[in-house]
Design a protein around this motif. Sequence first.
Motif, PDB file in Angstrom:
ATOM      1  N   TYR A  38       0.804  -1.218   0.000  1.00 21.88           N
ATOM      2  CA  TYR A  38       0.000   0.000   0.000  1.00 21.88           C
ATOM      3  C   TYR A  38       0.841   1.274   0.000  1.00 21.88           C
ATOM      4  CZ  TYR A  38      -3.677  -3.283   1.308  1.00 21.88           C
ATOM      5  OH  TYR A  38      -4.555  -4.342   1.338  1.00 21.88           O
ATOM      6  N   ASP A  39       2.148   1.156   0.059  1.00 20.02           N
ATOM      7  CA  ASP A  39       3.027   2.327   0.091  1.00 20.02           C
ATOM      8  C   ASP A  39       3.406   2.717  -1.331  1.00 20.02           C
ATOM      9  OD1 ASP A  39       4.893   4.293   0.549  1.00 20.02           O
ATOM     10  OD2 ASP A  39       5.937   3.203   2.150  1.00 20.02           O
ATOM     11  N   GLY A  40       2.571   3.567  -1.937  1.00 27.88           N
ATOM     12  CA  GLY A  40       2.794   3.939  -3.322  1.00 27.88           C
ATOM     13  C   GLY A  40       4.052   4.756  -3.532  1.00 27.88           C
ATOM     14  N   ALA A  41       4.397   5.603  -2.575  1.00 25.64           N
ATOM     15  CA  ALA A  41       5.589   6.440  -2.718  1.00 25.64           C
ATOM     16  C   ALA A  41       6.859   5.583  -2.734  1.00 25.64           C
ATOM     17  CB  ALA A  41       5.647   7.463  -1.582  1.00 25.64           C
ATOM     18  N   ALA A  42       6.942   4.662  -1.779  1.00 27.42           N
ATOM     19  CA  ALA A  42       8.100   3.768  -1.744  1.00 27.42           C
ATOM     20  C   ALA A  42       8.109   2.855  -2.968  1.00 27.42           C
ATOM     21  CB  ALA A  42       8.083   2.941  -0.465  1.00 27.42           C
ATOM     22  N   GLY A  43       6.914   2.447  -3.403  1.00 33.05           N
ATOM     23  CA  GLY A  43       6.823   1.600  -4.587  1.00 33.05           C
ATOM     24  C   GLY A  43       7.330   2.305  -5.831  1.00 33.05           C
ATOM     25  N   SER A  44       7.060   3.616  -5.958  1.00 34.71           N
ATOM     26  CA  SER A  44       7.544   4.381  -7.105  1.00 34.71           C
ATOM     27  C   SER A  44       9.066   4.460  -7.108  1.00 34.71           C
ATOM     28  CB  SER A  44       6.953   5.792  -7.079  1.00 34.71           C
ATOM     29  OG  SER A  44       5.555   5.759  -7.301  1.00 34.71           O
ATOM     30  N   LEU A 131      -1.732   0.427 -10.169  1.00 31.73           N
ATOM     31  CA  LEU A 131      -1.218  -0.544 -11.129  1.00 31.73           C
ATOM     32  C   LEU A 131      -0.784  -1.827 -10.436  1.00 31.73           C
ATOM     33  CD1 LEU A 131       0.892   1.752 -13.504  1.00 31.73           C
ATOM     34  CD2 LEU A 131      -1.384   0.805 -13.896  1.00 31.73           C
ATOM     35  N   THR A 132      -0.203  -1.685  -9.243  1.00 27.54           N
ATOM     36  CA  THR A 132       0.207  -2.871  -8.492  1.00 27.54           C
ATOM     37  C   THR A 132      -0.999  -3.724  -8.138  1.00 27.54           C
ATOM     38  OG1 THR A 132       2.133  -1.731  -7.570  1.00 27.54           O
ATOM     39  CG2 THR A 132       1.363  -3.695  -6.413  1.00 27.54           C
ATOM     40  N   MET A 133      -2.051  -3.093  -7.635  1.00 26.96           N
ATOM     41  CA  MET A 133      -3.264  -3.837  -7.289  1.00 26.96           C
ATOM     42  C   MET A 133      -3.889  -4.461  -8.535  1.00 26.96           C
ATOM     43  SD  MET A 133      -3.552  -3.701  -4.079  1.00 26.96           S
ATOM     44  CE  MET A 133      -2.828  -2.759  -2.742  1.00 26.96           C
ATOM     45  N   GLY A 134      -3.721  -3.790  -9.681  1.00 25.48           N
ATOM     46  CA  GLY A 134      -4.323  -4.287 -10.911  1.00 25.48           C
ATOM     47  C   GLY A 134      -3.703  -5.564 -11.417  1.00 25.48           C
ATOM     48  N   GLY A 189      -7.206 -14.068   0.606  1.00 26.65           N
ATOM     49  CA  GLY A 189      -6.284 -13.623   1.645  1.00 26.65           C
ATOM     50  C   GLY A 189      -5.891 -12.173   1.501  1.00 26.65           C
ATOM     51  N   GLY A 190      -6.192 -11.583   0.332  1.00 24.67           N
ATOM     52  CA  GLY A 190      -5.866 -10.187   0.111  1.00 24.67           C
ATOM     53  C   GLY A 190      -4.373  -9.947   0.057  1.00 24.67           C
ATOM     54  N   PRO A 191      -3.963  -8.731  -0.282  1.00 22.05           N
ATOM     55  CA  PRO A 191      -2.537  -8.376  -0.267  1.00 22.05           C
ATOM     56  C   PRO A 191      -2.104  -8.056   1.156  1.00 22.05           C
ATOM     57  CG  PRO A 191      -3.819  -6.518  -1.041  1.00 22.05           C
ATOM     58  CD  PRO A 191      -4.799  -7.643  -0.805  1.00 22.05           C
ATOM     59  N   ALA A 192      -1.935  -9.083   1.975  1.00 17.49           N
ATOM     60  CA  ALA A 192      -1.693  -8.917   3.411  1.00 17.49           C
ATOM     61  C   ALA A 192      -0.420  -8.130   3.690  1.00 17.49           C
ATOM     62  CB  ALA A 192      -1.620 -10.280   4.092  1.00 17.49           C
ATOM     63  N   GLU A 193      -0.414  -7.438   4.803  1.00 17.66           N
ATOM     64  CA  GLU A 193       0.747  -6.687   5.256  1.00 17.66           C
ATOM     65  C   GLU A 193       1.158  -7.178   6.642  1.00 17.66           C
ATOM     66  OE1 GLU A 193       2.378  -4.679   3.524  1.00 17.66           O
ATOM     67  OE2 GLU A 193       1.072  -4.008   1.922  1.00 17.66           O
ATOM     68  N   PRO A 194       2.373  -7.670   6.885  1.00 16.45           N
ATOM     69  CA  PRO A 194       3.378  -7.905   5.847  1.00 16.45           C
ATOM     70  C   PRO A 194       2.970  -9.076   4.958  1.00 16.45           C
ATOM     71  CG  PRO A 194       4.097  -8.851   7.906  1.00 16.45           C
ATOM     72  CD  PRO A 194       2.831  -8.098   8.220  1.00 16.45           C
ATOM     73  N   ARG A 195       3.611  -9.207   3.847  1.00 12.86           N
ATOM     74  CA  ARG A 195       3.223 -10.228   2.880  1.00 12.86           C
ATOM     75  C   ARG A 195       3.335 -11.617   3.495  1.00 12.86           C
ATOM     76  NH1 ARG A 195       6.010  -8.141  -2.794  1.00 12.86           N
ATOM     77  NH2 ARG A 195       5.588  -5.948  -2.479  1.00 12.86           N
ATOM     78  N   GLY A 196       2.260 -12.365   3.384  1.00 13.51           N
ATOM     79  CA  GLY A 196       2.251 -13.719   3.902  1.00 13.51           C
ATOM     80  C   GLY A 196       2.616 -14.723   2.822  1.00 13.51           C
ATOM     81  N   PHE A 197       2.364 -15.998   3.124  1.00 14.39           N
ATOM     82  CA  PHE A 197       2.720 -17.054   2.177  1.00 14.39           C
ATOM     83  C   PHE A 197       1.565 -17.370   1.235  1.00 14.39           C
ATOM     84  CE2 PHE A 197       3.123 -21.557   0.974  1.00 14.39           C
ATOM     85  CZ  PHE A 197       4.377 -21.521   0.378  1.00 14.39           C
ATOM     86  N   TYR A 198       0.339 -17.406   1.764  1.00 13.30           N
ATOM     87  CA  TYR A 198      -0.807 -17.807   0.941  1.00 13.30           C
ATOM     88  C   TYR A 198      -1.787 -16.648   0.841  1.00 13.30           C
ATOM     89  CZ  TYR A 198      -4.515 -20.772  -0.961  1.00 13.30           C
ATOM     90  OH  TYR A 198      -5.485 -21.322  -1.768  1.00 13.30           O
ATOM     91  N   ASN A 199      -1.468 -15.680  -0.001  1.00 17.17           N
ATOM     92  CA  ASN A 199      -2.371 -14.573  -0.302  1.00 17.17           C
ATOM     93  C   ASN A 199      -2.004 -14.022  -1.668  1.00 17.17           C
ATOM     94  OD1 ASN A 199      -0.243 -12.515   0.091  1.00 17.17           O
ATOM     95  ND2 ASN A 199      -0.425 -13.088   2.247  1.00 17.17           N
ATOM     96  N   ALA A 200      -2.735 -12.987  -2.104  1.00 15.42           N
ATOM     97  CA  ALA A 200      -2.559 -12.475  -3.462  1.00 15.42           C
ATOM     98  C   ALA A 200      -1.186 -11.870  -3.697  1.00 15.42           C
ATOM     99  CB  ALA A 200      -3.637 -11.441  -3.763  1.00 15.42           C
ATOM    100  N   ALA A 201      -0.444 -11.558  -2.633  1.00 16.21           N
ATOM    101  CA  ALA A 201       0.874 -10.957  -2.787  1.00 16.21           C
ATOM    102  C   ALA A 201       1.986 -11.878  -2.302  1.00 16.21           C
ATOM    103  CB  ALA A 201       0.944  -9.633  -2.032  1.00 16.21           C
TER     104      ALA A 201
END
Length: 246
Positions: A38-44, A131-134, A189-201
């Motif tokens: 969810y951190d778009g600034a860091a992602g950029s 775009l990341t979520m897309g 499982g959604g894009p869990a924070e922090p990223r887990g093992f079995y989710n969309a991220a």
Amino acid sequence: MTDAQIRRLTGWAGVGMVVFSLAQFPLYLMQDPSLGIYDGAAGSKEALRLRQVIFTRVLLDLLLYVAGMVFAAGLSQLIRTANATYGWAASLVMASIGVWLGVTLVANGLEGGLALDAQAPVPDPSVNRALTMGYLLIYNSSIAFVITALFIGAAGYGAAATGVLPPWTRWLAYGAVLLCMAAVPSMYGGPAEPRGFYNAAGWGPVLIANFPPVIWIVSASVLLLRRPTSVVQAASAGSGYGKGKR
């Protein structure tokens, strides 16, 4: 082209699919795993740092798609030639690869957009996040896995039923289908924070649903390159598959 030539071309195309697919995994490992979805600034900032890596991943995917179309077209032709009764399976192979490549091309466009926006004088964090979520559900989760399962299932069934590939490859394909489908619910499982093992991220669905189809494609490609056409014809005639008895 003769059947032998089609088999060789299809086999080498399958090898190309595997090479271009596996070559991308080290490139994905170059990303900073501590960054939040969810951190778009860091992602950029990360997309700017890895912009050449991102474009290379997109290029490898494009090469994979070309090889995939050749592999699917060749396998479909071999299935139809072996037994026209299974022409519907051959059509399903072509239809599913077309949809698979179509949706993943969308994901490539979204991922490439990350790198393009990151090079703007003032990158927009909301663009990076959108775009990341897309592309998450296409690359890492349910959309691609469902279509991959359909492609592998149709190809494994049609090739084994007509004697193009040995019967045991059917069960290898079915195992890959089951694992692909097991990864589909990861989107819940959604894009869990922090990223887990079995989710969309997470890496779980990627490992569960990507490597089994690769194993089947490797097996099919090696067999297509090494198995003589005469053996295939004998297997088709002797098993009953080529006569539509199963």
